[in-house]
Motif scaffolding. Sequence first.
Motif, mmCIF file in Angstrom:
data_model
loop_
_atom_site.group_PDB
_atom_site.id
_atom_site.type_symbol
_atom_site.label_atom_id
_atom_site.label_comp_id
_atom_site.label_asym_id
_atom_site.label_seq_id
_atom_site.Cartn_x
_atom_site.Cartn_y
_atom_site.Cartn_z
ATOM 1 N N CYS A 39 0.855 -1.181 0.000
ATOM 2 C CA CYS A 39 0.000 0.000 0.000
ATOM 3 C C CYS A 39 0.892 1.232 0.000
ATOM 4 O O CYS A 39 1.704 1.411 0.917
ATOM 5 C CB CYS A 39 -0.900 0.008 1.227
ATOM 6 S SG CYS A 39 -2.006 -1.418 1.316
ATOM 7 N N ARG A 40 0.746 2.075 -1.007
ATOM 8 C CA ARG A 40 1.595 3.274 -1.145
ATOM 9 C C ARG A 40 0.896 4.529 -0.652
ATOM 10 O O ARG A 40 1.519 5.580 -0.540
ATOM 11 C CB ARG A 40 1.980 3.478 -2.616
ATOM 12 C CG ARG A 40 2.790 2.339 -3.194
ATOM 13 C CD ARG A 40 4.274 2.583 -3.013
ATOM 14 N NE ARG A 40 5.043 1.431 -3.464
ATOM 15 C CZ ARG A 40 6.183 1.040 -2.933
ATOM 16 N NH1 ARG A 40 6.709 1.722 -1.915
ATOM 17 N NH2 ARG A 40 6.826 -0.005 -3.383
ATOM 18 N N THR A 41 -0.413 4.445 -0.422
ATOM 19 C CA THR A 41 -1.162 5.630 0.017
ATOM 20 C C THR A 41 -2.126 5.221 1.136
ATOM 21 O O THR A 41 -2.435 4.030 1.318
ATOM 22 C CB THR A 41 -2.011 6.212 -1.137
ATOM 23 O OG1 THR A 41 -2.992 5.232 -1.508
ATOM 24 C CG2 THR A 41 -1.166 6.556 -2.354
ATOM 25 N N ALA A 42 -2.654 6.234 1.833
ATOM 26 C CA ALA A 42 -3.669 5.967 2.855
ATOM 27 C C ALA A 42 -4.899 5.343 2.210
ATOM 28 O O ALA A 42 -5.550 4.471 2.789
ATOM 29 C CB ALA A 42 -4.030 7.262 3.576
ATOM 30 N N ALA A 69 -0.245 7.480 9.062
ATOM 31 C CA ALA A 69 1.133 7.983 9.175
ATOM 32 C C ALA A 69 1.769 8.069 7.786
ATOM 33 O O ALA A 69 2.494 9.020 7.473
ATOM 34 C CB ALA A 69 1.946 7.079 10.095
ATOM 35 N N LEU A 70 1.460 7.069 6.955
ATOM 36 C CA LEU A 70 1.967 7.071 5.576
ATOM 37 C C LEU A 70 1.335 8.213 4.774
ATOM 38 O O LEU A 70 2.033 8.982 4.098
ATOM 39 C CB LEU A 70 1.621 5.720 4.924
ATOM 40 C CG LEU A 70 1.951 5.558 3.457
ATOM 41 C CD1 LEU A 70 3.454 5.504 3.263
ATOM 42 C CD2 LEU A 70 1.296 4.280 2.904
ATOM 43 N N ALA A 132 5.561 7.588 15.187
ATOM 44 C CA ALA A 132 5.795 6.993 16.511
ATOM 45 C C ALA A 132 4.483 6.529 17.135
ATOM 46 O O ALA A 132 4.419 5.474 17.771
ATOM 47 C CB ALA A 132 6.484 8.015 17.421
ATOM 48 N N GLU A 133 3.412 7.313 16.940
ATOM 49 C CA GLU A 133 2.119 6.923 17.527
ATOM 50 C C GLU A 133 1.592 5.641 16.861
ATOM 51 O O GLU A 133 1.078 4.739 17.542
ATOM 52 C CB GLU A 133 1.108 8.060 17.360
ATOM 53 C CG GLU A 133 -0.223 7.820 18.055
ATOM 54 C CD GLU A 133 -0.140 7.865 19.586
ATOM 55 O OE1 GLU A 133 0.975 8.028 20.122
ATOM 56 O OE2 GLU A 133 -1.189 7.716 20.233
ATOM 57 N N ALA A 134 1.721 5.556 15.555
ATOM 58 C CA ALA A 134 1.248 4.346 14.854
ATOM 59 C C ALA A 134 2.019 3.121 15.349
ATOM 60 O O ALA A 134 1.437 2.057 15.607
ATOM 61 C CB ALA A 134 1.409 4.522 13.345
#
Length: 364
Positions: A39-42, A69-70, A132-134
Amino acid sequence: MSQMHPAAAEGVSPIRREHDAVFILDQRRLPFEEVWLTCRTAEDVRRAIAEMAIRGAPAIGVAAAFGLALGARQLPPVSFAAMFQALAHDMAQARPTAVNLAWATDRMRRIAANALANPHLDHAARLSALDAEAQAIRDEDLAMNHAIGRHGAALVPRFAARKTRILTHCNTGSLATAGWGTALGVIRSANAEAPVAVFADETRPYLQGARLTAWELVRDGIDVTLIADGAAGHLIARGEIDLVVVGADRIAANGDTANKIGTFTLAVLCAHHAVPFYVAAPTSTVDLATPDGAAIPIEERPAREVLEVFGQPIAPAGVKVRNPSFDVTPGGLIAGIVTERGVARAPYRESLRAMLVDTAPGLV
Ligand code: MRU
């Protein structure tokens, strides 16, 4: 989304993040093929959740966090605030029942808002805070599952002459979480102490039990017997099941629990035959804002999941279909709710609130 095979050596962990991609083990292809989606995008991640390439309440929460995050990295700094809110909103809509999805996206939203409000952080630092949260959401889920396993294993009765026989429904294992599993984590932890015999419902229509739970347990060398969903009552009535443990997609404030369709049927059977029926889930699945089961949104999925098995039609064209993906088990039928913080018992309105509010005020 494209296909590759970057992490087969990592075992069944269903998701991993790299700087510019999220890799998801495509659970639609299991148990026959281990194919990884890149997966390259949200939006790629949102689609993987909606189309059930990744599924299971905690796993879709982790996927959503990694996806956001991505996606944040691809937003222009100048319109970051509004665009990130839109991404998070879309991600949270991918599936309606599992509250872990909204819980994880809310955590990411809060981090973004706090980072934007902090004049000492530049854009790169905001992106790092989201990364960091993810990762924390993922790591915490794994730790919670091991704790759930420990608490749950203590509830498993033991017999001198034979293995304990545990029935479970759907897939609540490594594939459905960051690892180890919830109900299947209880089973794994119990099995590590002394071998158990697992009965896995096949879990029509999506066959999470046949395709995924059986795959995980066979792979781990745990004694597993696959049964048709309709066979559960027969085995329970004959005294061939010692306890049932299932996962959850959302636990309301009064203990009513949404889980994979067919769970409620099992709970009623257990009540009728005095077999203990437990729910195992992290506190991220407990939703004190939902007062009871009637307020839990129940996803209805496409008719083709009922009309076909692996693309093969199994019913006459033109037949009407209902495909509710979850049902609600009243708290009154649940012997205990096993979380990472211990085992909540009825009355759940009090015990769940005490578990969440008293030990972690920030969660409510
Ligand atoms: O539709 P699914 O496969 O996402 O449903 C999954 C379940 O119902 C699981 O039992 C639940 O999410 C708990 S997973 C640890």
